[in-house]
Motif scaffolding. Structure first.
Motif, PDB file in Angstrom:
ATOM      1  N   SER A 129      11.463 182.552  52.004  1.00 32.10           N
ATOM      2  CA  SER A 129      12.145 181.266  52.156  1.00 32.10           C
ATOM      3  C   SER A 129      13.046 181.227  53.385  1.00 32.10           C
ATOM      4  CB  SER A 129      12.970 180.943  50.905  1.00 32.10           C
ATOM      5  OG  SER A 129      14.164 181.715  50.848  1.00 32.10           O
ATOM      6  N   VAL A 130      13.429 182.409  53.909  1.00 34.79           N
ATOM      7  CA  VAL A 130      14.237 182.450  55.135  1.00 34.79           C
ATOM      8  C   VAL A 130      13.407 182.951  56.320  1.00 34.79           C
ATOM      9  CG1 VAL A 130      16.403 182.730  53.874  1.00 34.79           C
ATOM     10  CG2 VAL A 130      15.149 184.772  54.630  1.00 34.79           C
ATOM     11  N   ARG A 189      19.902 186.627  57.894  1.00 32.11           N
ATOM     12  CA  ARG A 189      18.960 185.912  57.025  1.00 32.11           C
ATOM     13  C   ARG A 189      18.670 186.715  55.759  1.00 32.11           C
ATOM     14  NH1 ARG A 189      13.828 184.018  60.199  1.00 32.11           N
ATOM     15  NH2 ARG A 189      14.432 185.389  61.911  1.00 32.11           N
ATOM     16  N   LEU A 207      21.575 186.043  53.600  1.00 35.73           N
ATOM     17  CA  LEU A 207      21.457 184.736  52.959  1.00 35.73           C
ATOM     18  C   LEU A 207      20.498 184.789  51.773  1.00 35.73           C
ATOM     19  CD1 LEU A 207      21.248 182.191  55.917  1.00 35.73           C
ATOM     20  CD2 LEU A 207      23.116 182.458  54.289  1.00 35.73           C
ATOM     21  N   ALA A 208      19.360 185.437  51.961  1.00 35.01           N
ATOM     22  CA  ALA A 208      18.403 185.561  50.867  1.00 35.01           C
ATOM     23  C   ALA A 208      19.033 186.281  49.679  1.00 35.01           C
ATOM     24  CB  ALA A 208      17.151 186.303  51.344  1.00 35.01           C
ATOM     25  N   LEU A 257      19.575 177.282  57.912  1.00 36.04           N
ATOM     26  CA  LEU A 257      19.070 177.911  56.688  1.00 36.04           C
ATOM     27  C   LEU A 257      20.102 177.839  55.573  1.00 36.04           C
ATOM     28  CD1 LEU A 257      17.229 181.096  58.020  1.00 36.04           C
ATOM     29  CD2 LEU A 257      16.221 179.267  56.660  1.00 36.04           C
ATOM     30  N   LEU A 295      19.300 175.886  52.165  1.00 26.70           N
ATOM     31  CA  LEU A 295      19.275 176.560  50.873  1.00 26.70           C
ATOM     32  C   LEU A 295      20.292 175.955  49.920  1.00 26.70           C
ATOM     33  CD1 LEU A 295      18.993 180.228  52.185  1.00 26.70           C
ATOM     34  CD2 LEU A 295      17.269 179.057  50.797  1.00 26.70           C
TER      35      LEU A 295
END
Length: 242
Positions: free
Chosen positions: A140-141, A161, A164-165, A195, A199
């Protein structure tokens, strides 16, 4: 300085409710008051940008909201939990169940792959398909092709990233982000921010974003300004000029 100061909003239904928050540390010159009686409420689904000069208490506030430090005065209630009343094990469970945190310096485990780093909160929660969900979060990232890579094999933007995930993978109610683009160049930072907000919108997550960048703060619906450990302004973000 904006003259409109809202030291409190209705806290009854607030996801985050901070009252008279103080944080003091000892130094050779005596006590240093980092936070001086902050009162602040954040409703579920809000995006709040927290701004202020260096030393104003922004990062300290985030650490207290995440239960990573304890206040020396006042109360912190987050997602229905009185953080001051929880022991360290209970605080760890609180973070696991309710909060995702994104740091400026990524905070990835260097001996773990991207997939393993993202799976950590799911494994702590006993999720059966932790690695499958971690792979989906990395996809998704835009990092589905990097799941086996270690942090040292990734660029700074890729590492953030992954962070973030990891922050979003357990679908927490709250994301706390402390200068998430601070170690990135402008172009990479812009990609990470897109992102982050994408999200957040997808999951409906409450966001508290610590930043020195006023343009980034205006991506949030509300801006809280700190100075000398106090809230000096709490206002809606102005619409960006066309």
């Amino acid at each position: 300085m904006d003259a409109m100061v809202h030291p409190a909003r209705a806290g009854g239904d607030a996801l985050i409710d901070v009252r008279n928050l103080e944080f003091t540390v000892a130094s050779q010159a005596g006590e240093v008051n980092i936070l001086r009686g902050i009162t602040l409420s954040v409703a579920g689904g809000e995006a709040v940008g927290v701004v202020g000069p260096s030393g104003s208490g922004k990062s300290t506030l985030m650490m207290l909201l995440g239960g990573l430090d304890r206040p020396t005065g006042g109360t912190v209630r987050v997602a229905g939990h009185d953080l001051c009343a929880l022991d360290e094990d209970a605080l760890a469970r609180f973070r696991r169940d309710h909060v995702g945190i994104v740091f400026q310096s990524f905070h990835l485990v260097p001996t773990m792959t991207a997939e393993e780093n993202v799976a950590i909160p799911l494994e702590f929660a006993g999720v059966r398909d932790a690695f499958g969900r971690a792979r989906a979060a990395l996809e998704s990232v835009g990092l589905g092709h990097r799941i086996r890579h270690y942090p040292a094999q990734l660029s700074g933007g890729e590492q953030q990233r992954v962070a973030l995930a990891r922050a979003f993978v357990a679908e927490p109610a709250i994301i706390l982000a402390d200068e998430p683009t601070g170690n990135l160049d402008q172009a990479t930072g812009a990609q990470v921010i897109e992102l982050l907000f994408g999200l957040r919108a997808r999951h409906g997550t409450t966001l508290v974003l610590i930043t020195h960048d006023p343009d980034l703060a205006h991506r949030c619906g509300r801006i809280v300004s700190l100075a000398d450990g106090r809230v000096v302004s709490d206002r809606p973000a102005l619409p960006e000029a066309a």
